[in-house]
Scaffold this motif. Structure first.
Motif, short mmCIF file in Angstrom:
data_model
loop_
_atom_site.label_atom_id
_atom_site.label_comp_id
_atom_site.label_asym_id
_atom_site.label_seq_id
_atom_site.Cartn_x
_atom_site.Cartn_y
_atom_site.Cartn_z
N VAL A 512 10.06 4.65 9.65
CA VAL A 512 10.08 4.97 8.22
C VAL A 512 9.13 6.11 7.90
O VAL A 512 9.45 7.00 7.11
N PHE A 513 7.94 6.08 8.50
CA PHE A 513 6.94 7.12 8.25
C PHE A 513 6.86 8.08 9.43
O PHE A 513 5.78 8.51 9.82
N GLY A 514 8.02 8.42 9.98
CA GLY A 514 8.08 9.29 11.14
C GLY A 514 7.70 10.73 10.82
O GLY A 514 7.32 11.10 9.71
N GLU A 515 7.86 11.56 11.83
CA GLU A 515 7.42 12.95 11.73
C GLU A 515 8.16 13.72 10.66
O GLU A 515 7.59 14.58 9.98
N ASN A 516 9.45 13.43 10.49
CA ASN A 516 10.26 14.18 9.52
C ASN A 516 10.38 13.47 8.17
O ASN A 516 11.07 13.97 7.28
N ALA A 517 9.70 12.31 8.01
CA ALA A 517 9.80 11.56 6.75
C ALA A 517 8.90 12.18 5.69
O ALA A 517 7.83 12.72 5.99
N SER A 518 9.34 12.06 4.44
CA SER A 518 8.54 12.57 3.32
C SER A 518 8.85 11.74 2.09
O SER A 518 10.01 11.55 1.73
N CYS A 545 3.04 11.02 2.81
CA CYS A 545 2.90 10.76 1.37
C CYS A 545 1.78 11.65 0.81
O CYS A 545 0.62 11.23 0.74
N PRO A 546 2.08 12.86 0.41
CA PRO A 546 1.03 13.79 -0.03
C PRO A 546 0.33 13.38 -1.32
O PRO A 546 -0.79 13.81 -1.56
N LYS A 547 0.95 12.53 -2.15
CA LYS A 547 0.34 12.13 -3.42
C LYS A 547 -0.27 10.73 -3.36
O LYS A 547 -0.64 10.18 -4.40
N ILE A 548 -0.37 10.16 -2.19
CA ILE A 548 -0.90 8.80 -2.07
C ILE A 548 -2.34 8.75 -2.56
O ILE A 548 -3.14 9.65 -2.31
N LYS A 549 -2.67 7.71 -3.35
CA LYS A 549 -4.00 7.55 -3.92
C LYS A 549 -4.73 6.33 -3.39
O LYS A 549 -5.94 6.37 -3.18
N ASP A 550 -4.02 5.23 -3.22
CA ASP A 550 -4.71 4.03 -2.73
C ASP A 550 -3.78 3.25 -1.81
O ASP A 550 -2.58 3.14 -2.05
N VAL A 551 -4.37 2.72 -0.74
CA VAL A 551 -3.65 1.93 0.25
C VAL A 551 -4.48 0.68 0.52
O VAL A 551 -5.68 0.76 0.79
N ASN A 552 -3.85 -0.49 0.46
CA ASN A 552 -4.51 -1.77 0.73
C ASN A 552 -4.09 -2.28 2.10
O ASN A 552 -2.88 -2.40 2.38
N VAL A 553 -5.07 -2.59 2.95
CA VAL A 553 -4.77 -3.04 4.31
C VAL A 553 -5.56 -4.30 4.66
O VAL A 553 -6.02 -4.46 5.79
N PHE A 554 -5.72 -5.20 3.71
CA PHE A 554 -6.39 -6.46 4.02
C PHE A 554 -5.61 -7.20 5.11
O PHE A 554 -4.39 -7.30 5.07
N GLY A 555 -6.33 -7.75 6.07
CA GLY A 555 -5.70 -8.54 7.11
C GLY A 555 -5.02 -7.72 8.19
O GLY A 555 -4.43 -8.31 9.10
N CYS A 556 -5.08 -6.40 8.13
CA CYS A 556 -4.49 -5.56 9.17
C CYS A 556 -5.58 -5.33 10.23
O CYS A 556 -6.31 -4.34 10.18
N LEU A 563 -8.81 8.10 10.07
CA LEU A 563 -9.36 9.21 9.28
C LEU A 563 -8.66 9.24 7.93
O LEU A 563 -7.45 9.44 7.87
N VAL A 564 -9.42 9.04 6.87
CA VAL A 564 -8.84 8.95 5.52
C VAL A 564 -8.93 10.32 4.86
O VAL A 564 -10.00 10.93 4.82
N PRO A 565 -7.84 10.83 4.31
CA PRO A 565 -7.88 12.14 3.63
C PRO A 565 -8.76 12.09 2.39
O PRO A 565 -8.98 11.04 1.79
N ARG A 566 -9.23 13.24 2.00
CA ARG A 566 -10.06 13.34 0.81
C ARG A 566 -9.24 12.98 -0.43
O ARG A 566 -8.13 13.44 -0.60
N GLY A 567 -9.84 12.14 -1.28
CA GLY A 567 -9.17 11.74 -2.51
C GLY A 567 -8.35 10.48 -2.40
O GLY A 567 -7.76 10.03 -3.38
N VAL A 568 -8.30 9.86 -1.20
CA VAL A 568 -7.54 8.62 -0.99
C VAL A 568 -8.52 7.47 -0.84
O VAL A 568 -9.57 7.61 -0.21
N VAL A 569 -8.16 6.32 -1.40
CA VAL A 569 -8.98 5.11 -1.29
C VAL A 569 -8.27 4.13 -0.37
O VAL A 569 -7.14 3.71 -0.66
N LEU A 570 -8.91 3.78 0.72
CA LEU A 570 -8.39 2.80 1.67
C LEU A 570 -9.19 1.52 1.50
O LEU A 570 -10.38 1.48 1.82
N VAL A 571 -8.55 0.46 1.01
CA VAL A 571 -9.22 -0.79 0.67
C VAL A 571 -8.82 -1.88 1.65
O VAL A 571 -7.65 -1.99 2.02
#
Length: 585
Positions: A512-518, A545-556, A563-571
């Motif tokens: 789903v999030f492969g090299e050619n996915a957008s 996902c160039p506009k991604i702002k927050d990603v939740n990964v509890f339990g992962c 490496l988290v891009p600038r401006g993104v919140v990884l919780v």
């Protein structure tokens, strides 16, 4: 000062003149010093000279006498055996005067039990036999002595704990700001609103502020528990059209009545935690000519169902949005029937945490053909047939559909959504234990509905505590359903929640999030407890996902060092930090 004389029989005359007494004492001390000098006792000389100089009148005479006595004592020390031994072991460049002065100061150090000032920190402390000498010859207090001892032994001194500079809870406040989207420099409006919240007792009126600022002030007041009967008048004016009270727990029955007394032009009414909104408040509302278009009531479990019916009969003609939360046993199937009778323009209906609505009431909702937004969360067991009948009646016009915690909803409900809904932008189905991966794949395959912008399918998974990772029937949202979902709605989706859909495979995420996915619009992603998510998959998500702002990964637990891009919140990162707010790329 006058002198006093005392005459006793057969005894000499005694004078009490203070000056004479002081002069006699100094003469005795000088005589003792001369006698000690003749005997060669340097310590006694120093002691008597020090005591005499301490009590001698006049600063210059005191200092001069002290210097003379110290100089004589130092000359005596230079002739002693201790001086010769110290000089023999000293460095070549060390001066004789310094050696003699060190011996002199050591001999005059305070005795155990006396008070002295620490050479390093200058704190007052009690001298003990174990007090350590400082680098300049003075004594050290216990903490400084331990640090010096460690340094002399070659150990690094223990670092003092760093004091918290931002106050208690500063880190939590900063992270709360980030999660609220308040990142970077605060705007002038935000600073003004926060200043008002800190000085609420000085505020008299909000004036003609725009509605969005008034709403922002109301949110901050509710968050800080500042919304009280004393501050409620700030939000109520005769021309108030919209009122949002996000925490009405401190408001009483009379406070709610005052809202309808003052705000005669009120059209949109929203109150959360409206515990004291009782029948008496509803009676007063019915006595007014207020024409409400939005009626949002949360926690009014003391409002009887008969008053609900009276309200709908009196005010239902203009009602467009009705939302009732936590009404317990006072909003049931009969109320839904009243909606059909009295609310021809109703567009939004939300009934959540309701204990009275049954499958019959859900079926009755299908007759409200004007509905465009529907949200349900009930405690009774609702059959799939009731949901199918409801969706068949109103599905053509629905723009949002939310079915929270419907464990018995099956694939037939998904088929009804696929066949009836053509205008959905938001879909939420949670906690289903009978829907299958094939049903989700069929829902999103060749669906005539435009791409969705909001999808929430959290906890649609197989539930078996004995075999949690085995899923022979492919229950819940799995790999095929996830691929079909992203193929259908990927270009427009903004919010995606697949929390605890743990049977989505690693290969499905990578495809789903492969090299050619957008996915140019995706801003929020919830993938907590999807066990196959790792650093590589997260990196692929950030790239796709160039506009991604927050990603939740509890339990992962496979997320280690992404490496988290600038401006993104990884919780929810499974480490001590828990949240990564800014990376290096």
């Amino acid at each position: 000062m006058k002198s006093t004389k005392i005459i006793l029989p057969d005894r000499p005359e005694i004078s009490l003149d203070p000056r004479q007494i002081r002069d006699d004492a100094d003469a005795r001390r000088q005589a003792a010093a001369d006698q000690a000098r003749a005997n060669g006792d340097s310590s006694e000389i120093a002691e008597s000279s020090t005591a005499a100089s301490r009590r001698a009148p006049g600063g210059s005479r005191k200092n001069a006498a002290k210097q003379r006595e110290e100089q004589k004592a130092i000359e005596k020390i230079k002739a002693s055996k201790a001086f010769k031994k110290r000089k023999k072991n000293a460095d070549e460049d060390e001066d004789e005067d310094n050696i003699a002065l060190a011996i002199f100061e050591q001999s005059h150090a305070p005795l155990p039990g006396q008070m002295d000032n620490c050479e390093i920190c200058e704190k007052r402390f009690t001298v003990t036999p174990y007090s350590v000498a400082g680098p300049n010859g003075g004594l050290l207090c216990a903490p400084c002595g331990r640090e010096i001892a460690k340094e002399r032994e070659g150990q690094k001194p223990k670092k003092k704990p760093r004091k918290q500079t931002g106050g208690i809870g500063a880190r939590r406040t900063a992270q709360s700001r980030i999660l609220d989207g308040d990142v970077g420099t605060k705007s002038l409006a935000t600073l003004c609103v926060q200043t008002l919240a800190k000085n609420v007792n000085m505020a008299e009126s909000l004036g003609d502020l725009p509605e969005h600022l008034v709403d922002k002030i109301g949110r901050i007041f509710s968050k800080r528990r500042l919304l009280k009967p004393e501050t409620l008048p700030l939000f109520i004016q005769p021309n108030t059209d919209m009122l949002n009270v996000y925490d009405g727990a401190n408001l009483g029955e009379n406070d709610f009545i005052s809202i309808f007394q003052v705000a005669t032009k009120l059209r949109h009414f929203k109150v959360r935690c409206a515990i004291q909104f009782k029948d008496e408040v509803m009676d007063y509302l019915l006595s007014r000519d207020t024409c409400l278009e939005t009626f949002y009531l949360h926690g009014a479990n003391l409002l009887s169902e008969s008053k609900w019916h009276e309200f709908l009969a009196a005010k239902g003609a203009n009602l467009r949005r009705l939302q009732a939360y936590y009404t317990d046993l006072h909003f049931g199937d009969d109320t839904i029937v009243e909606l059909k009778k009295h609310c021809p323009q109703l567009q939004r209906l939300k009934v959540e945490n309701n204990q009275k609505l049954t499958s019959d009431g859900v079926k009755a909702i299908g007759a409200l053909t004007s509905l465009e937004h529907l949200g349900l969360q009930v405690h009774h067991k609702i059959t799939s047939g009731a949901l199918i009948e409801c969706i068949s009646g109103i599905g053509a016009n629905l723009q949002t559909l939310s079915l929270k915690i419907f464990p018995d909803a099956d694939d037939e409900v998904l088929e009804a959504i696929h066949g009836q809904c053509r205008a959905l932008t938001k879909l939420r189905i949670t906690d289903s234990e009978t829907m299958t991966d094939a049903g989700f794949a069929k829902l999103f395959t060749n669906w005539e509905n435009p791409p969705l912008s909001f999808i929430d399918l959290q906890k649609c998974r197989q539930v078996d505590a004995a075999h949690p990772r085995e899923n022979p029937k492919n229950l819940g949202l799995c790999s095929d359903g996830f691929k079909a979902l992203m193929a259908h709605s990927g270009p427009k989706i903004k919010h995606l929640n697949v929390h605890a859909c743990r049977h989505i495979s690693r290969e499905a995420f990578e495809e789903v999030f492969g090299e050619n996915a957008s996915y140019p619009e995706l801003r929020s992603l919830e993938i907590s407890f999807c066990e196959e998510v790792n650093d590589f998959i997260l990196g692929s998500i950030f790239r796709a996902c160039p506009k991604i702002k927050d990603v939740n990964v509890f339990g992962c637990m496979k997320v280690k060092d992404v490496l988290v891009p600038r401006g993104v919140v990884l919780v929810g990162v499974p480490n001590a930090q828990g949240m990564v707010t800014e990376g290096i790329h």
